[in-house]
Every structure is written in structure tokens, then in C-alpha cells.
Design an enzyme around this catalytic site. Structure first.
Site, PDB file in Angstrom:
ATOM      1  N   ILE A   1       0.832  -1.202   0.000  1.00 17.68           N
ATOM      2  CA  ILE A   1       0.000   0.000   0.000  1.00 17.68           C
ATOM      3  C   ILE A   1       0.871   1.258   0.000  1.00 17.68           C
ATOM      4  O   ILE A   1       0.500   2.296   0.537  1.00 17.68           O
ATOM      5  CB  ILE A   1      -0.976   0.035   1.201  1.00 17.68           C
ATOM      6  CG1 ILE A   1      -0.232  -0.187   2.523  1.00 17.68           C
ATOM      7  CG2 ILE A   1      -2.074  -0.991   1.021  1.00 17.68           C
ATOM      8  CD1 ILE A   1      -1.108   0.069   3.748  1.00 17.68           C
ATOM      9  N   GLY A   2       2.051   1.099  -0.608  1.00 16.56           N
ATOM     10  CA  GLY A   2       2.940   2.256  -0.676  1.00 16.56           C
ATOM     11  C   GLY A   2       4.021   2.223   0.389  1.00 16.56           C
ATOM     12  O   GLY A   2       4.899   3.066   0.408  1.00 16.56           O
TER      13      GLY A   2
ATOM     14  N   GLY B   1       6.026   0.472  10.681  1.00 20.84           N
ATOM     15  CA  GLY B   1       5.114   1.292   9.885  1.00 20.84           C
ATOM     16  C   GLY B   1       4.369   2.350  10.669  1.00 20.84           C
ATOM     17  O   GLY B   1       4.237   3.486  10.233  1.00 20.84           O
ATOM     18  N   GLU B   2       3.864   1.973  11.845  1.00 22.87           N
ATOM     19  CA  GLU B   2       3.046   2.918  12.595  1.00 22.87           C
ATOM     20  C   GLU B   2       3.873   3.793  13.532  1.00 22.87           C
ATOM     21  O   GLU B   2       3.487   4.911  13.865  1.00 22.87           O
ATOM     22  CB  GLU B   2       1.994   2.143  13.403  1.00 22.87           C
ATOM     23  CG  GLU B   2       0.998   1.421  12.525  1.00 22.87           C
ATOM     24  CD  GLU B   2       0.204   0.395  13.314  1.00 22.87           C
ATOM     25  OE1 GLU B   2      -0.890   0.730  13.741  1.00 22.87           O
ATOM     26  OE2 GLU B   2       0.695  -0.727  13.508  1.00 22.87           O
TER      27      GLU B   2
ATOM     28  N   GLY C   1       6.315   0.024   0.817  1.00 27.52           N
ATOM     29  CA  GLY C   1       7.612  -0.463   0.335  1.00 27.52           C
ATOM     30  C   GLY C   1       7.847  -1.932   0.621  1.00 27.52           C
ATOM     31  O   GLY C   1       8.982  -2.402   0.584  1.00 27.52           O
TER      32      GLY C   1
ATOM     33  N   SER D   1       1.633  -2.932  11.518  1.00 24.55           N
ATOM     34  CA  SER D   1       3.079  -2.840  11.229  1.00 24.55           C
ATOM     35  C   SER D   1       3.698  -4.211  10.998  1.00 24.55           C
ATOM     36  O   SER D   1       4.818  -4.482  11.388  1.00 24.55           O
ATOM     37  CB  SER D   1       3.819  -2.144  12.387  1.00 24.55           C
ATOM     38  OG  SER D   1       3.264  -0.898  12.665  1.00 24.55           O
TER      39      SER D   1
ATOM     40  N   ALA E   1      14.963  -7.702  11.922  1.00 24.98           N
ATOM     41  CA  ALA E   1      14.149  -6.486  11.833  1.00 24.98           C
ATOM     42  C   ALA E   1      12.834  -6.615  12.587  1.00 24.98           C
ATOM     43  O   ALA E   1      12.329  -7.718  12.824  1.00 24.98           O
ATOM     44  CB  ALA E   1      13.857  -6.165  10.364  1.00 24.98           C
ATOM     45  N   LYS E   2      12.272  -5.456  12.949  1.00 19.57           N
ATOM     46  CA  LYS E   2      10.923  -5.389  13.519  1.00 19.57           C
ATOM     47  C   LYS E   2      10.073  -4.479  12.634  1.00 19.57           C
ATOM     48  O   LYS E   2      10.597  -3.689  11.846  1.00 19.57           O
ATOM     49  CB  LYS E   2      10.961  -4.758  14.909  1.00 19.57           C
ATOM     50  CG  LYS E   2      11.860  -5.426  15.918  1.00 19.57           C
ATOM     51  CD  LYS E   2      11.737  -4.676  17.248  1.00 19.57           C
ATOM     52  CE  LYS E   2      12.791  -5.121  18.243  1.00 19.57           C
ATOM     53  NZ  LYS E   2      12.678  -4.397  19.527  1.00 19.57           N
TER      54      LYS E   2
END
Lengths: 287, 805
Positions: B513-514, B755-756, B516, B555, B751-752
Site C-alpha cells: 500500500i505504498g 510502519g506505525e 515499500g 506494522s 528487523a521489527k
């Protein structure tokens, strides 16, 4: 709403003919008309007339101490003009706060005036500059023009003295004296792409600690952009000390009639006019 | 070999040489988007397609007396005009299944859908809407959530009653939703420890009421759908949804068909931010029209509709009571909130899931009590939005961290460090912080933001004559970073195929949704297979092709879909190395994949070109292809009924320091600088994560300073970008972001999810900064000039907690 005819005349003469046959919705940049008609606030006439191709209705020329600005001049063109930047700097400042680059490329000075928003960005500096508007019509096969002060042209939100068959053809501004000081202030939620909660224009000549030819105008605090004659009178020719500033601010407070709307409450508008006029006068003193 | 690589590597560099992890990799979809080639749903037009428009209520709360569609139906070019009466088989939708796509006897908000038109053009459909006559019998309007709890308040969802006295919501069929005796849509309560004991042991107690406002997502790609049935009655949807597999099932239920007969294709989505997690009425309505007309039906919102009829962030009135000992150790926290649910229940009502985590576990607090009541009103309804309640909870919690610290005379950094979580902690709510970089985040953001020096210096300037003040404030956040087990599965499937030319097709359930995700997923696969990014195509948008995924939210995509993609890649690698081993005699464990070849692990010596090796497998007696699948289910658990449990496989942390300038004459707050430190586990795509964090910071800035969906008495007063003020380029502050790499053991390459996270702290940190600048604490958002000016000049209405028990 159905547009029956779209036209893009090449000459003022032709445009005025079409207007006389009316009813017509004239537009130039369309930056006000489009959103207003989309939102249903303005009803488009059956004839939609694009003014942008009319020759000779743009351009900025100085003659005999008067700057004549064609109604189709865009905000960007105003900002690119040396005479505007150097001699009518308060107008230049207002253009610098006008919407965004894209809208400045499309929006015209004539459009901003005819839209007659109480918050119109150019109206405040034009009032400070004692601008006059020129209206043209063609009642009897011949173009006739009349000129009147901008303050008389503006009647209320979206209302002017322009008759349906008239076009605003040009704006004339008497060149202020050398050294004329002009300052424009606009308050919004964000620095770009915003409509004024209030705006203030201040113009004057410095004379040994005094201000002369004082002109003050306010936007978005009355049905039209207004001049503040009482505040001007408090300042005119007086030494600009704290008492005089206080008196001018108090006078200004009596001259505005701000409303509460989406952008600000009437209370906040009044506070801002007083605080910011005070700041501008203090800035003018130290200038 | 070298020539081969040169041809397939982007920009002349060779990302296949060495690790891709942590590199700056341009997003795969960026060239298309930047050059205007991306085909969004707006650009898709199917042969024979009709255009749909929805008639919405002009009343906030009313009985529908009659609807006359005759004139609209008679308009040339109109193919169908439908109301609830035309689809008696429609079913309730939404999180609580409390409304029908087309309203039957009652409207409860101005966005309520009454009728819909399918026509040859958008213009004809619009004209037809204007010809529909609706008679309403107005009902008392309820727009104040506090008033909703009054015993005599109008009922928004009384038990549905038809004219015959029977249920009218869905005649003749089971009704999922049977009405509410009061206006309380949802109650969520959580407790740990003993709050009374905590309070008794407190040297200091503070209490405040906070008010969080309406904002909306402002996706540049507005809501839209195209629905088409084939002659066998199979449904194809082009949809912007964030949860295609969940929706497949929901639409099938709606139509009473097998979910296998629903296919959802997601065109490139112009932003989601949580807004596309629920089913909204426009989607079933487009499906109804397609079914009735037998034609493809396209329904795309106008911008104004997007403001009026897409979800908002949950507005919340929140009372927080916090205490600590005289040594600055937190003792208890007690939270009560009133959520304005609006007319219906969408995900906004469930934001307490996240809010209570911040209350109980951002810092160590032994005793907590949390209670939310979400009430129905005639306002717009709230959905999920990046951060999911965490912006609201963090705003309150971090204000109290500053207040307590100040009252004790401890600096805000030290007070937070004293109470911050450490790795290994299992909180009373059951969250297990296997990695936790909070203390590093706090120290790094404070140091790089010069926090302590500025904090003291700004305070010393409170009473100097300068009308322009500077302030610095900090806030931290905790958010799920390893998915969130809300549904039966929080997993994601991957299908991976490597063709005869060693080109990889990565088929993932994860939606783009953008954010990446396709770039990061490709990167993780290339890392495993020793290939350049140009060797991967990602397929991620068609439920008939892609394996199941729960959706893009929480996320979770990098973490969950990343682990899934790695799993599939490792299986492919095992197969390839086993084959190579059988051919060259070296043990598979002694071989590796690098630079498009099978190499010897010890020396790097090339043994086979990968493409040739795969062809030899394909064109052999035992012809075989390299195709693998993997399903990753994170080792998280569902919360129990007391909301306890380790709901995420990892947790993300951040601290942000915001520096502001406050003009006390106007109330204008300028965000000058944001210094962030984010525990992201590990940086995978540095360019991508920087963009995501910067974008999140700007979204948080809008929440703090400019964005405000003005809902007055149920009316949205600013449904346009002129009056709904997004942050514009000149206001974006200097941004300094540090990454704290805690290398999460479960995360893909450590990684974690992130996004939010970046949007969450800004409003809280800005509030603390305004206090540091002026000595005035604001507890209502947003900090628009007038609100700040009023607060600075004693003209603000104090917030009260006047909510009935």
C-alpha cells in the site's frame, strides 16, 4: 447546470459583446470559479467565457506616475515584475503569501478582486495603495470604461459593483512616493496554501519619527477588505510612540467586525488584529 | 559471468556483491509512480462498465418514510437505481455487524447510504441522484458522546422494528445484530495489580483530562472498487482493500456463495494507513449494482466523499490518573476513556487493545486499571488509523511522565529511564520484550537533540520579555513490531519460483500500500539466494494467485511476510544446493549461493552458474522445477479474555524529541526539529525506512498541529483540502533519525515492524515542548494557533470529566 457554450474571445471588444448578450460566467485562472461551482456555491451561467486569450488585458506598465496592471496579470507575473517588487512591495509581499506556486501561475489579479472574498490576499495591499479599478462595457456598440476606487467596488462577500455586462479590465495604482514603507501580514494555520484568518496592510512615509500618508487595511474582519480610517487618523503625522500605537490599536478595534467561522473565532480575529497591528507599528518604528 | 551481472544490476552498482541488508534501495514501484505510469483503480476501465454513485442521507438521525426513485430510473443512461427494498437479501456489515450497506428504515448519520445508481457515466449517475426523493421523519439528534450515556438519551440502535413489529433489519433471515438497549457499543476493561494499593503507596498523584480530535487518513488514492460477475456468478473485485483474504470471505457471506468464487485484485493502492481494513457500504453496493445490471460497476469516491464517508481516527475523551513514589518510581495508572463511536462500529471501537498496552507496558507500572466505553452517536464513525489508538494513549501517558518528573524535580529523561522497560521483561499484561531498545532510544534522542541543555535553558526564558519562546519535549512509544495475533492466524504465505534463467517470482500474500513491502521482500529473498534485486518479480495483488495473508495492518508486513519469504527462499536454496552437491560432490553445507552462482562457502570459488544448474534440473530425466512454498506463523498468542498474552512476536520502541517555537502573540507553533531514535530491530532498506519514518513524523505533525476534521453537530464542516489542513512542504521540520538495532531474534534478518511507530509520539512530544516553552500545558488537540493562543492567555475552556458512570 448545463454549460451550453464555451467561448474564448481574442479581443476585449468580442468579450464585451458576449457579455452584453449574457448571462455569462467569465473566468480567467478559474482557481475560484472551479471549486465554487463544484461545491454548488456558484451557479454557472449557460455561457462559460475564458478571458485568458484576450490580447492587451495583461501586462504591467508605468505611465505618468500611475502603474496600470492588466486584469489578466497572474500572481506570478506580479512577483516577477521589477516595478511591483520595488515600488509596490506590499503587493509583492501579498503575492508571496498567495496560495501555492501552481495557483499563483493560474490566478489573476482581476480574478482575485472580482471574487471579492473578505480574505482576498491582494485586496488589502491594493487598498493600502489606493488602487482604482477600470471597468469596461459595450452598451451601444462602443466600448465605454469607468474607473472607481477599489474600496467603492467591493460591496460584500463575493459582491461588487460590477454590472453583469461589465468586465474588470485593469487596475491602476498611483505610484507611492519614494521611500514609501509597506508591510503585509497574513495569519493562517500554516504558512502556505492557506486562507487568511486575518490580514493586515500598513503603508506610510517615514518623516523624522512620524508616519505620514498612513494607510491601514484589514482583511477577513469585515464583509469586505476595509481601510481603517480611524486608526490612520490616530497615526497621521504623530510621533510614533507607545501612546500613539496604543491609540491606533484601540481605534482599529472599533473599526472591525470579525465573525466566527471555520478559520477562527471573532474573538481571536480581534485579538490578532490588535496584537499584529501593534507589532507592525513597532516594526515600522524601528525600520 | 561478470557481463551477465552487469546487465541485470541496476544503476551500474552491484548489489549482489556482499549483503543487501541496510543498503539504500529505491522502491521498486517508484519509477512508475514518479513518471505517472502507475495504473490506479481510477485508471482501470472494463468494457461495458457502468458508473455508480451513492445517495447519502441529508438528515443526521431520521426515519425514512419513503423513497421515490421513479424519476431517477426514467433518466436516459440510468441502468439501475436501488434501495434497501431491492436487496432484501443484504446482510449487516462492519466490525460489529451493526449496519446494512443500504439503510432500511432509519438513517443515523449524514454518511448513511440510502440509494445507489448505476449509469453510463458518472455525470448521469450524479444527475439521477438529484432526482431521487426521500421523505424523512426526523428523530432527536445525538452528537455529544457524554450525552449518549444519559438515561433519557435518544437510542441510536434500538432493537430493529418493522412496521409489523418484527425485526426489520433483515427480514426473514438471521440477524447478526439485534439492537442495543443503551448507546454503549463496546466496553473494554483491563486491570493488573491493585490500583488502590498503588495509589496508597504514592507520594505524588496527578490527574488530567485529555481530548483527542477527529482526523482522517487523506489517502491520495481515494476509496474505490470495481465489481464484476462472470456468467457463472463468480465475483471479481478490483479493490483498494488492505485485507483481501478476509474480504473474500466476507463478500462471499454477503452473497451467500462459496468464498472460492470471489476473486480480489488490488490495483496499486494510493495509501491505506488503516482506512481500508473494514468493509464499508460502498463495496457491497457496487456488488449489488453489478449483480442487478449484469455489468461491471465502478464506484470511486470524490475527494469530498472521501472526507465525508471514509473512516476517521477515533476521537477520545480520556481521564488519566498516575502516581509515583518520592524516588520517582511509577506506582499506578488509572485510565477511563469515552470513545465516540459514531453511528456504527468499525475498528475505531477496538483501539483500546493498543491503548491499554501503552498504559500498562510502555513503562513499568505495577498497578493499572483501564476502561473504555465506546458510545453510539449520530457522528461519522471511526476506523483504524496508523497507530491505532496509540497516538491518543501516548499523548496522555507522556504528558504525565513530564508532570510527575517536574513535580519531583527530576529531569524528564532521568524519570523515564528510571521507569523504562528492559530486554527480557515480561509485563503484567503478558507482553514479553525479548529485545527492547527503549533506554537506548531515550539516551540517543536526548543526546542528539541536546535535550537536557535546551530543556533547562528554555525554562529559564519563561519570563523574559521575548514574545517568541522555544521549547523542547520528548515522548516515547511502544508498539507491536512482530505482527499482532488478532485473528485465528497472523500468518502469511509465500510461493517462490525460480525459472530457467534464475529469475525469481516471489508470490506473496502481503499487500503493498505504498509502504515499500515488495522492495523489502525482494531484498530478503535476494539476500538468501545471492541474486541482484533485478532478478526478482513480486506478485502480490490477486487472491486467485497469491497465498493467504491476514492483511496489511499492525506494522506486520516486513516481519511476517518477510519471514515467510525468507522461509520459501531457504527451501529453494536447500533444493538448489542439494542438486549442486549431487553434481559436484561437495557437501551441500559447504556450498552457498552468491552473485548468481553456486560457490564454495570456504573460498567463494564458483562451482555452477545458477541459471545453468536450474536448467539442468528442468531438462533432465527427472525433470523438476524449483518452486517452493512457505507459511510463516509468528510465535505470538491470542490475548485471553482479560487482555493478557504475548500478542506480538516482537515489540518496537522509539523516542522522539521535538523542538518548537511558540509565538505567544499569535499562538503559532512551529515545529523546528524532530530528533528520533527508533528501535527497528535492524535496518533492512535504509532508504525505505527513512522515508517511512519521515512520512510518519509528518503525519504525526499534522495530528499535532494542523489537521482537524471539524465535526459539529454531526456535520463535517471542512470536507476539502482547503479547510482540512495537511502539513505542507515548508512546515516540515529538520528531521534527525537514529536507528537502534537490537537484532530481534525472531525478526527477518533481525528487523521489527516500524510502519506505525513514527507517527505515535509527535503530538505528545510537541505538547511537552509547548509546556517547556511557555509553562502552559495543553491537553486538547490539535495545537492550532487559536487553541494555543487561548491557552496562553487564559481563555481556554478547561476540560472536565463529566461522563456518567
Amino acid at each position: 447546470m448545463t454549460i451550453e457554450r464555451y467561448c474564448a474571445p481574442r479581443t476585449l471588444d468580442e468579450a464585451l459583446e458576449i457579455l452584453r448578450a449574457g448571462p455569462v460566467s467569465p473566468f480567467a485562472g478559474g482557481t475560484d470559479l472551479m471549486p465554487q461551482s463544484q461545491a454548488g456555491r456558484v451557479r454557472l451561467a449557460p455561457v462559460l467565457m475564458n478571458l485568458r486569450r484576450i490580447e492587451g488585458m495583461g501586462g504591467i506598465a508605468e505611465n505618468d506616475g500611475v502603474v496600470r496592471i492588466g486584469a489578466l496579470t497572474t500572481m506570478t507575473q506580479l512577483m516577477d515584475s521589477a516595478v511591483v517588487r520595488e515600488r509596490l512591495n506590499i503587493l509583492w509581499q501579498a503575492c508571496d503569501h498567495f496560495a501555492s506556486d501552481q495557483l499563483r501561475n493560474a490566478g489573476t489579479l482581476g480574478g482575485n478582486i472580482c471574487n471579492a472574498s473578505p480574505a482576498g490576499d491582494t485586496l488589502v495591499p491594493l487598498l493600502v495603495l489606493d488602487a482604482r479599478v477600470e471597468l469596461a462595457q459595450k452598451p451601444n456598440g462602443r466600448i465605454e470604461t469607468r474607473k472607481l476606487p477599489l474600496a467603492e467596488f467591493l460591496l460584500g462577500p463575493g459582491r461588487t459593483t460590477r454590472a453583469p455586462q461589465e468586465l474588470l479590465s485593469a487596475i491602476e495604482i498611483p505610484l507611492p512616493a519614494e521611500g514609501f514603507y509597506g508591510a503585509f501580514f497574513k495569519l493562517g494555520t500554516r504558512p502556505a496554501l492557506d486562507i487568511s484568518a486575518i490580514s493586515i496592510g500598513l503603508g506610510a512615509l517615514h518623516d523624522d519619527g512620524c508616519l505620514r500618508s498612513v494607510r491601514i487595511a484589514f482583511g477577513a474582519v469585515a464583509p469586505t477588505a476595509i481601510r481603517a480610517a480611524r486608526a490612520e487618523a490616530e497615526l497621521e503625522g504623530r510621533l510614533l510612540d507607545q501612546d500613539v500605537i496604543d491609540a491606533a490599536v484601540q481605534a482599529a478595534d472599533t473599526e472591525i467586525h470579525p465573525i466566527s467561522d471555520l478559520r477562527a473565532s471573532g474573538w481571536y480575529r480581534r485579538e490578532m488584529v490588535c496584537n499584529m497591528l501593534r507589532r507592525m507599528l513597532e516594526d515600522a518604528r524601528s525600520h | 559471468m561478470a557481463e551477465l551481472r552487469a546487465k541485470t544490476s541496476p544503476q551500474g552498482s552491484d548489489p549482489a556483491r556482499g549483503s543487501l541488508i541496510g543498503k539504500r534501495i529505491p522502491k521498486m514501484d517508484a519509477p512508475d509512480k514518479a513518471s505517472g505510469r502507475t495504473r490506479y483503480i481510477h485508471d482501470i476501465n472494463l468494457p461495458g462498465q457502468l458508473h455508480a454513485k451513492i445517495l447519502r442521507s441529508s438528515e443526521r438521525h431520521a426515519k425514512i418514510v419513503s423513497i421515490d426513485t421513479r424519476a431517477a430510473k426514467a433518466l436516459p443512461g440510468v441502468h439501475a437505481v436501488i434501495t434497501a427494498a431491492d436487496v432484501p437479501w443484504q446482510r449487516p456489515i462492519g466490525v460489529a455487524k451493526d449496519h446494512l450497506p443500504l439503510k432500511t428504515d432509519r438513517v443515523r448519520s449524514l454518511r448513511d447510504e440510502i440509494a445507489a445508481v448505476a449509469a453510463d457515466s458518472v455525470e448521469i449517475a450524479e444527475e439521477a441522484l438529484g432526482l431521487i426523493r426521500v421523505d424523512y421523519a426526523p428523530l432527536p439528534v445525538l452528537t455529544d458522546p457524554v450525552a449518549a450515556l444519559a438515561p433519557d438519551a435518544p437510542r441510536i440502535h434500538p432493537a430493529p422494528q418493522g412496521a409489523d413489529g418484527g425485526p426489520s433489519l433483515k427480514p426473514g433471515l438471521p440477524v447478526a445484530y439485534t439492537g442495543k438497549p443503551d448507546n454503549v457499543a463496546m466496553v473494554m476493561e483491563y486491570a493488573q495489580g491493585d490500583v488502590a494499593a498503588g495509589e496508597a503507596g504514592s507520594a505524588l498523584v496527578v490527574e488530567d483530562v485529555f481530548r483527542l480530535h477527529y482526523v482522517t487518513h487523506c489517502c491520495l488514492g481515494v476509496s474505490g472498487v470495481i465489481a464484476e460477475f462472470d456468467p457463472s456468478g463468480n465475483l471479481l473485485l478490483y479493490s483498494n482493500t488492505q485485507v483481501p483474504f478476509l474480504h473474500k470471505r466476507e463478500f462471499a457471506e454477503l452473497l451467500d456463495i462459496d468464498p472460492g468464487r470471489v476473486r480480489i485484485i488490488q490495483p496499486p493502492i494510493g495509501g491505506g494507513f488503516g482506512s481500508k481494513l473494514d468493509i464499508y457500504p460502498f463495496e457491497p453496493i457496487a456488488i449489488f449494482l453489478a449483480k442487478i445490471t449484469g455489468r461491471p460497476v465502478k464506484l470511486v469516491f470524490t475527494r469530498e466523499e472521501e472526507f465525508l464517508a471514509s473512516p476517521t481516527r477515533q476521537p477520545v475523551l480520556l481521564k488519566l490518573r498516575s502516581g509515583c513514589t518520592k524516588d520517582g518510581v511509577l506506582t499506578f495508572r488509572e485510565v477511563e476513556t469515552l470513545h465516540d463511536n459514531g453511528a456504527y462500529t468499525s475498528w475505531g471501537a477496538t483501539t483500546p487493545f493498543v491503548m491499554m498496552q501503552t498504559v500498562s507496558s510502555l513503562y513499568r507500572v505495577p498497578h493499572c486499571r483501564y476502561r473504555t466505553r465506546a458510545v453510539y452517536t449520530n457522528n461519522p464513525y471511526a476506523g483504524s488509523f496508523r497507530g491505532y489508538g496509540n497516538l491518543q494513549a501516548t499523548f496522555a501517558v507522556e504528558a504525565h511522565m513530564d508532570r510527575l518528573a517536574e513535580a519531583l524535580g527530576i529531569d524528564p529523561l532521568e524519570f523515564r529511564l528510571k521507569n523504562a522497560q528492559d530486554p527480557g521483561e515480561v509485563t503484567p499484561q503478558g507482553m514479553h520484550f525479548k529485545t527492547c531498545g527503549l533506554k537506548d532510544c531515550l539516551r540517543t534522542a536526548a543526546e542528539r537533540g541536546d535535550f537536557l541543555r535546551k530543556h533547562a535553558a528554555n525554562r529559564a526564558r519563561w519570563s523574559d520579555g521575548d514574545p517568541v519562546k522555544r521549547g523542547v519535549g520528548m515522548a516515547s512509544m511502544l508498539h507491536v513490531g512482530g505482527g499482532a495475533k488478532i485473528y485465528p492466524s497472523d500468518g502469511c504465505g509465500t510461493i517462490l519460483k525460480i525459472d530457467d534463467f534464475a529469475h525469481v517470482t516471489l508470490i506473496t500474500g502481503a499487500s503493498e500500500i505504498g509502504q515499500g513491502s515488495e522492495t523489502v521482500l525482494a531484498q530478503l529473498v535476494c539476500e538468501e539466494l545471492g541474486l541482484p534485486l533485478s532478478a526478482v518479480t513480486v506478485v502480490n495483488n490477486d487472491t486467485d494467485i497469491t497465498p493467504w495473508d491476514v492483511g496489511v495492518h499492525a506494522s506486520r508486513t516486513t516481519f511476517i511476510a518477510g519471514n515467510s519469504a525468507i522461509g520459501a527462499a531457504r527451501k529453494a536454496k536447500d533444493k538448489i544446493l542439494a542438486l549442486a552437491s549431487s553434481k559436484c560432490g561437495d557437501a551441500a553445507e559447504a556450498l552457498d549461493l552468491a552473485e548468481g552462482c553456486v560457490v564454495k562457502k570456504a573460498t567463494g570459488e564458483r562451482v555452477f552458474e545458477l541459471a545453468k544448474l536450474i536448467r539442468s534440473l528442468h531438462f533432465s530425466d527427472k525433470a523438476e522445477l524449483v518452486m517452493t512454498t512457505h507459511y510463516y506463523e509468528p510465535p505470538s498468542v491470542h490475548q485471553d479474555k482479560q487482555f493478557k498474552g504475548d500478542v506480538s512476536a516482537a515489540y518496537a520502541w522509539a523516542t522522539q524529541v521535538c523542538e518548537v517555537e511558540v509565538d505567544t502573540r499569535t499562538g503559532i507553533v512551529r515545529l523546528v526539529k524532530v530528533t528520533g531514535a527508533h528501535d527497528v530491530g535492524r535496518v533492512l532498506n535504509r532508504l525505505g525506512i527513512e522515508g517511512q519514518i519521515e512520512g510518519g513524523i509528518v503525519m504525526g505533525q499534522g495530528y499535532a498541529l494542523t489537521e482537524n476534521l471539524m465535526v459539529e453537530d454531526g456535520w463535517v464542516r471542512n470536507p476539502n483540502f482547503r479547510d482540512y489542513k495537511l502539513v505542507t512542504a515548508p512546515e516540515i521540520p529538520e528531521i534527525d533519525v537514529s536507528f537502534i538495532e537490537t537484532m530481534d531474534g525472531e525478526g527477518p534478518q533481525g528487523a521489527k515492524g516500524v510502519g506505525e511507530a513514527p507517527a505515535i509520539c509527535i503530538a505528545a512530544a510537541v505538547a511537552n515542548a509547548i509546556y517547556n516553552a511557555t509553562g502552559v500545558r495543553l491537553t486538547s488537540l490539535p495545537f492550532t494557533p487559536e487553541r494555543v493562543y487561548r491557552a496562553l492567555h487564559g481563555a481556554a475552556q478547561p476540560l472536565e470529566w463529566n461522563v456518567p458512570q
